[in-house]
Scaffold this motif. Structure first.
Motif, PDB file in Angstrom:
ATOM      1  N   ALA A   8      84.617 -42.788-105.802  1.00 37.52           N
ATOM      2  CA  ALA A   8      83.657 -43.661-106.469  1.00 37.52           C
ATOM      3  C   ALA A   8      82.350 -42.926-106.735  1.00 37.52           C
ATOM      4  CB  ALA A   8      83.414 -44.906-105.620  1.00 37.52           C
ATOM      5  N   LYS A   9      81.916 -42.140-105.763  1.00 37.84           N
ATOM      6  CA  LYS A   9      80.667 -41.404-105.921  1.00 37.84           C
ATOM      7  C   LYS A   9      80.742 -40.426-107.080  1.00 37.84           C
ATOM      8  CE  LYS A   9      76.484 -40.661-104.720  1.00 37.84           C
ATOM      9  NZ  LYS A   9      75.481 -41.728-104.946  1.00 37.84           N
ATOM     10  N   GLU A  10      81.899 -39.834-107.287  1.00 38.24           N
ATOM     11  CA  GLU A  10      82.087 -38.898-108.400  1.00 38.24           C
ATOM     12  C   GLU A  10      81.899 -39.586-109.755  1.00 38.24           C
ATOM     13  OE1 GLU A  10      85.933 -37.206-107.871  1.00 38.24           O
ATOM     14  OE2 GLU A  10      85.406 -36.170-105.998  1.00 38.24           O
ATOM     15  N   LEU A  11      82.137 -40.907-109.788  1.00 42.78           N
ATOM     16  CA  LEU A  11      82.004 -41.682-111.020  1.00 42.78           C
ATOM     17  C   LEU A  11      80.611 -42.301-111.162  1.00 42.78           C
ATOM     18  CD1 LEU A  11      85.454 -43.522-110.971  1.00 42.78           C
ATOM     19  CD2 LEU A  11      84.807 -41.567-112.393  1.00 42.78           C
ATOM     20  N   LEU A  36      94.842 -50.798 -95.934  1.00 40.05           N
ATOM     21  CA  LEU A  36      94.903 -49.344 -96.012  1.00 40.05           C
ATOM     22  C   LEU A  36      94.260 -48.688 -94.794  1.00 40.05           C
ATOM     23  CD1 LEU A  36      93.871 -48.935 -99.769  1.00 40.05           C
ATOM     24  CD2 LEU A  36      96.189 -48.801 -98.814  1.00 40.05           C
ATOM     25  N   GLU A  37      94.756 -47.521 -94.448  1.00 34.03           N
ATOM     26  CA  GLU A  37      94.191 -46.781 -93.323  1.00 34.03           C
ATOM     27  C   GLU A  37      92.761 -46.345 -93.621  1.00 34.03           C
ATOM     28  OE1 GLU A  37      95.548 -46.385 -90.374  1.00 34.03           O
ATOM     29  OE2 GLU A  37      97.296 -47.540 -91.047  1.00 34.03           O
ATOM     30  N   LYS A  38      92.016 -46.111 -92.564  1.00 34.60           N
ATOM     31  CA  LYS A  38      90.603 -45.759 -92.689  1.00 34.60           C
ATOM     32  C   LYS A  38      90.371 -44.598 -93.637  1.00 34.60           C
ATOM     33  CE  LYS A  38      88.550 -43.048 -89.825  1.00 34.60           C
ATOM     34  NZ  LYS A  38      87.896 -42.414 -88.644  1.00 34.60           N
ATOM     35  N   GLN A  39      91.169 -43.543 -93.507  1.00 32.68           N
ATOM     36  CA  GLN A  39      90.917 -42.355 -94.300  1.00 32.68           C
ATOM     37  C   GLN A  39      91.071 -42.613 -95.793  1.00 32.68           C
ATOM     38  OE1 GLN A  39      89.466 -39.835 -92.873  1.00 32.68           O
ATOM     39  NE2 GLN A  39      89.189 -38.966 -94.923  1.00 32.68           N
ATOM     40  N   ILE A  40      91.984 -43.504 -96.173  1.00 36.65           N
ATOM     41  CA  ILE A  40      92.161 -43.837 -97.590  1.00 36.65           C
ATOM     42  C   ILE A  40      90.939 -44.589 -98.110  1.00 36.65           C
ATOM     43  CG2 ILE A  40      93.578 -45.101 -99.249  1.00 36.65           C
ATOM     44  CD1 ILE A  40      95.967 -44.622 -97.433  1.00 36.65           C
ATOM     45  N   LEU A  41      90.403 -45.479 -97.290  1.00 33.28           N
ATOM     46  CA  LEU A  41      89.194 -46.206 -97.685  1.00 33.28           C
ATOM     47  C   LEU A  41      88.018 -45.251 -97.845  1.00 33.28           C
ATOM     48  CD1 LEU A  41      89.448 -49.336 -95.332  1.00 33.28           C
ATOM     49  CD2 LEU A  41      90.130 -49.167 -97.738  1.00 33.28           C
ATOM     50  N   VAL A  42      87.920 -44.284 -96.961  1.00 37.85           N
ATOM     51  CA  VAL A  42      86.833 -43.303 -97.032  1.00 37.85           C
ATOM     52  C   VAL A  42      86.994 -42.415 -98.269  1.00 37.85           C
ATOM     53  CG1 VAL A  42      85.784 -41.307 -95.904  1.00 37.85           C
ATOM     54  CG2 VAL A  42      86.445 -43.311 -94.540  1.00 37.85           C
ATOM     55  N   GLU A  43      88.208 -41.971 -98.530  1.00 36.45           N
ATOM     56  CA  GLU A  43      88.456 -41.141 -99.710  1.00 36.45           C
ATOM     57  C   GLU A  43      88.116 -41.892-100.991  1.00 36.45           C
ATOM     58  OE1 GLU A  43      92.529 -40.054 -99.299  1.00 36.45           O
ATOM     59  OE2 GLU A  43      92.154 -38.593 -97.691  1.00 36.45           O
ATOM     60  N   GLY A  44      88.398 -43.202-101.004  1.00 32.79           N
ATOM     61  CA  GLY A  44      88.067 -44.015-102.172  1.00 32.79           C
ATOM     62  C   GLY A  44      86.583 -44.030-102.457  1.00 32.79           C
ATOM     63  N   ALA A  45      85.778 -44.036-101.403  1.00 31.98           N
ATOM     64  CA  ALA A  45      84.324 -44.020-101.573  1.00 31.98           C
ATOM     65  C   ALA A  45      83.860 -42.710-102.193  1.00 31.98           C
ATOM     66  CB  ALA A  45      83.645 -44.245-100.229  1.00 31.98           C
ATOM     67  N   HIS A  46      84.464 -41.606-101.779  1.00 36.34           N
ATOM     68  CA  HIS A  46      84.080 -40.306-102.344  1.00 36.34           C
ATOM     69  C   HIS A  46      84.475 -40.220-103.825  1.00 36.34           C
ATOM     70  CE1 HIS A  46      82.595 -38.054 -98.817  1.00 36.34           C
ATOM     71  NE2 HIS A  46      83.349 -38.911 -98.133  1.00 36.34           N
ATOM     72  N   GLU A  88      85.613 -43.312-118.023  1.00 39.25           N
ATOM     73  CA  GLU A  88      84.954 -42.507-119.054  1.00 39.25           C
ATOM     74  C   GLU A  88      84.539 -43.376-120.243  1.00 39.25           C
ATOM     75  OE1 GLU A  88      87.734 -41.774-117.536  1.00 39.25           O
ATOM     76  OE2 GLU A  88      87.204 -39.955-116.409  1.00 39.25           O
ATOM     77  N   GLN A  89      85.354 -44.380-120.567  1.00 35.87           N
ATOM     78  CA  GLN A  89      85.004 -45.284-121.660  1.00 35.87           C
ATOM     79  C   GLN A  89      83.769 -46.115-121.320  1.00 35.87           C
ATOM     80  OE1 GLN A  89      89.436 -46.669-122.124  1.00 35.87           O
ATOM     81  NE2 GLN A  89      88.356 -47.291-123.963  1.00 35.87           N
ATOM     82  N   ASP A  90      83.677 -46.532-120.053  1.00 37.23           N
ATOM     83  CA  ASP A  90      82.501 -47.295-119.646  1.00 37.23           C
ATOM     84  C   ASP A  90      81.242 -46.437-119.700  1.00 37.23           C
ATOM     85  OD1 ASP A  90      83.792 -49.755-119.105  1.00 37.23           O
ATOM     86  OD2 ASP A  90      84.515 -48.982-117.198  1.00 37.23           O
ATOM     87  N   HIS A  91      81.344 -45.206-119.235  1.00 36.46           N
ATOM     88  CA  HIS A  91      80.186 -44.315-119.303  1.00 36.46           C
ATOM     89  C   HIS A  91      79.777 -44.079-120.758  1.00 36.46           C
ATOM     90  CE1 HIS A  91      79.479 -42.988-115.134  1.00 36.46           C
ATOM     91  NE2 HIS A  91      80.770 -43.217-114.954  1.00 36.46           N
ATOM     92  N   PRO A 105      75.305 -41.597 -99.788  1.00 36.12           N
ATOM     93  CA  PRO A 105      74.237 -42.541-100.133  1.00 36.12           C
ATOM     94  C   PRO A 105      74.805 -43.606-101.067  1.00 36.12           C
ATOM     95  CG  PRO A 105      74.051 -40.587-101.487  1.00 36.12           C
ATOM     96  CD  PRO A 105      75.216 -40.351-100.563  1.00 36.12           C
ATOM     97  N   MET A 106      75.475 -44.583-100.513  1.00 35.78           N
ATOM     98  CA  MET A 106      76.196 -45.568-101.314  1.00 35.78           C
ATOM     99  C   MET A 106      76.114 -46.938-100.653  1.00 35.78           C
ATOM    100  SD  MET A 106      80.252 -45.470-102.267  1.00 35.78           S
ATOM    101  CE  MET A 106      80.010 -44.265-103.580  1.00 35.78           C
ATOM    102  N   LYS A 107      75.946 -47.961-101.488  1.00 35.11           N
ATOM    103  CA  LYS A 107      76.006 -49.323-100.969  1.00 35.11           C
ATOM    104  C   LYS A 107      77.464 -49.747-100.824  1.00 35.11           C
ATOM    105  CE  LYS A 107      71.588 -50.974-102.747  1.00 35.11           C
ATOM    106  NZ  LYS A 107      70.898 -51.961-103.622  1.00 35.11           N
ATOM    107  N   ILE A 108      77.729 -50.546 -99.820  1.00 32.61           N
ATOM    108  CA  ILE A 108      79.082 -51.036 -99.586  1.00 32.61           C
ATOM    109  C   ILE A 108      79.078 -52.551 -99.602  1.00 32.61           C
ATOM    110  CG2 ILE A 108      81.013 -51.167 -97.958  1.00 32.61           C
ATOM    111  CD1 ILE A 108      80.318 -48.394 -97.021  1.00 32.61           C
ATOM    112  N   CYS A 109      79.991 -53.091-100.385  1.00 33.03           N
ATOM    113  CA  CYS A 109      80.216 -54.529-100.435  1.00 33.03           C
ATOM    114  C   CYS A 109      81.604 -54.786 -99.859  1.00 33.03           C
ATOM    115  CB  CYS A 109      80.137 -55.043-101.875  1.00 33.03           C
ATOM    116  SG  CYS A 109      80.480 -56.807-102.059  1.00 33.03           S
TER     117      CYS A 109
END
Length: 331
Positions: free
Chosen positions: A105-108, A93-103, A313-316, A142-146
């Motif tokens: 994730a942060k919302e969750l 995936l292009e860089k911007q899609i990877l970056v958007e995925g992180a944002h 939402e079920q996990d939360h 402020p997120m860890k990346i694996c």
């Protein structure tokens, strides 16, 4: 049965908390225990989990950064060259899609964002894209990346660390003795060496297993101790989700109680480590999913690679109903 080889579950937990290592005989007793012992066993695992992690639960999220197109022949995987599973295939995936995925994730409330790509190892172009994406994510969140990109060279491992990758995942998947029955295009030692290269570069090592691929109870114990010897900081425990079109499509070896015993074993053998209940939990644990968090202190939310997970939402809600709480990322 009220005890295992003369050692009760409570005493086994106390032994671990006093700094002793359980024996392989005790490990095998955990896996082979009567189902009537399950709740007592999980209570022992929870004592150890609570001592080191309290009631916190770490959330991880995967982005399938590259799907299919893999030359490896791993028998469990829908993305392998031997798979006939009808999956969507695409390049990195292009860089911007990877970056958007992180944002997203942060919302969750996700603390660790996992960039996973199929293949034997990354090309230089693919590594460049991941490095650029990681730098942008780390500059804004402020997120860890694996990262999980396959087999690495020393130079590639160093580049990922310098870009800001906190953790590198490369699972041992199964026991050393069974490995050739699962995969023939690379070796168990290839995987161990990649984890060691990640450690040497400065990244936190992440390595786990897929349970339910025909391994014996003794081999499950061997896996738990191998992960201890590898000193993996994070241990994802997957339970085989047999995907139609893969060589393992008809394998059904697990039940929810066996899965919980595996997680209890992993906690008691690796008491201080992040134990993550990972792929296949919805399929294999079913209505007992919540009990897994009495041993594990970490979980994947959202979808996996080519299979769906339950709604975040079920996990939360599961975490809240247990009286646990999501651990906020602290870098």
């Amino acid at each position: 049965m009220k005890s295992i080889y003369g050692v009760g579950w409570q005493r086994l937990a106390e032994k671990v908390l006093q700094g002793s290592v359980i024996t392989r005989e005790e490990g095998l007793a955990i896996i082979t225990a009567d189902d009537d012992e399950l709740l007592s066993m999980m209570q022992a695992a929870y004592q150890v989990r609570k001592y080191y992690y309290g009631k916190k639960v770490k959330l991880n999220l995967i982005i399938n950064a590259k799907s299919g197109l893999c030359p490896e022949d791993c028998g469990y995987c829908s993305q392998s060259i031997v798979s006939k599973a009808p999956i969507v295939k695409y390049p990195l995936l292009e860089k911007q899609i990877l970056v958007e995925g992180a944002h997203k994730a942060k919302e969750l409330q996700v603390g660790t964002y996992c960039i996973v790509a199929s293949g034997r190892g990354p090309t230089e172009r693919e590594l460049d894209q991941v490095v650029e994406a990681v730098r942008e994510i780390k500059a804004t969140l402020p997120m860890k990346i694996c990262a999980c990109l396959g087999i690495l060279t020393d130079e590639q491992a160093s580049r990922l660390y310098e870009a800001g990758v906190d953790r590198y995942n490369h699972n041992v998947n199964t026991s050393a003795g069974q490995f050739r029955r699962i995969t023939s295009t690379h070796t168990y030692e290839d995987r161990i060496q990649t984890v060691e290269k990640a450690k040497l570069a400065g990244m936190s090592p992440c390595s786990g297993a897929i349970i339910g691929m025909g391994e014996s109870d003794e081999e499950i114990v061997e896996i738990a101790f191998a992960l201890r010897e590898l000193d993996a900081d994070s241990i994802p425990i997957n339970f085989l989700n047999p995907i139609p079109g893969t060589p393992m499509e008809n394998r059904r070896d697990l039940d929810p109680r066996k899965c919980l015993k595996v997680l209890a074993l992993m906690r008691l053998v690796n008491p201080t480590k992040e134990i993550r209940v990972a792929g296949g939990r919805e399929v294999n644990l079913g209505s007992l999913q919540s009990l897994s968090l009495y041993a594990a202190n970490s979980v994947f939310v959202g979808d996996y690679l080519t299979t769906e997970g339950q709604e975040a939402e079920q996990d939360h809600r599961m975490i809240e109903e247990l009286g646990f709480e999501v651990e906020q990322c602290a870098l």
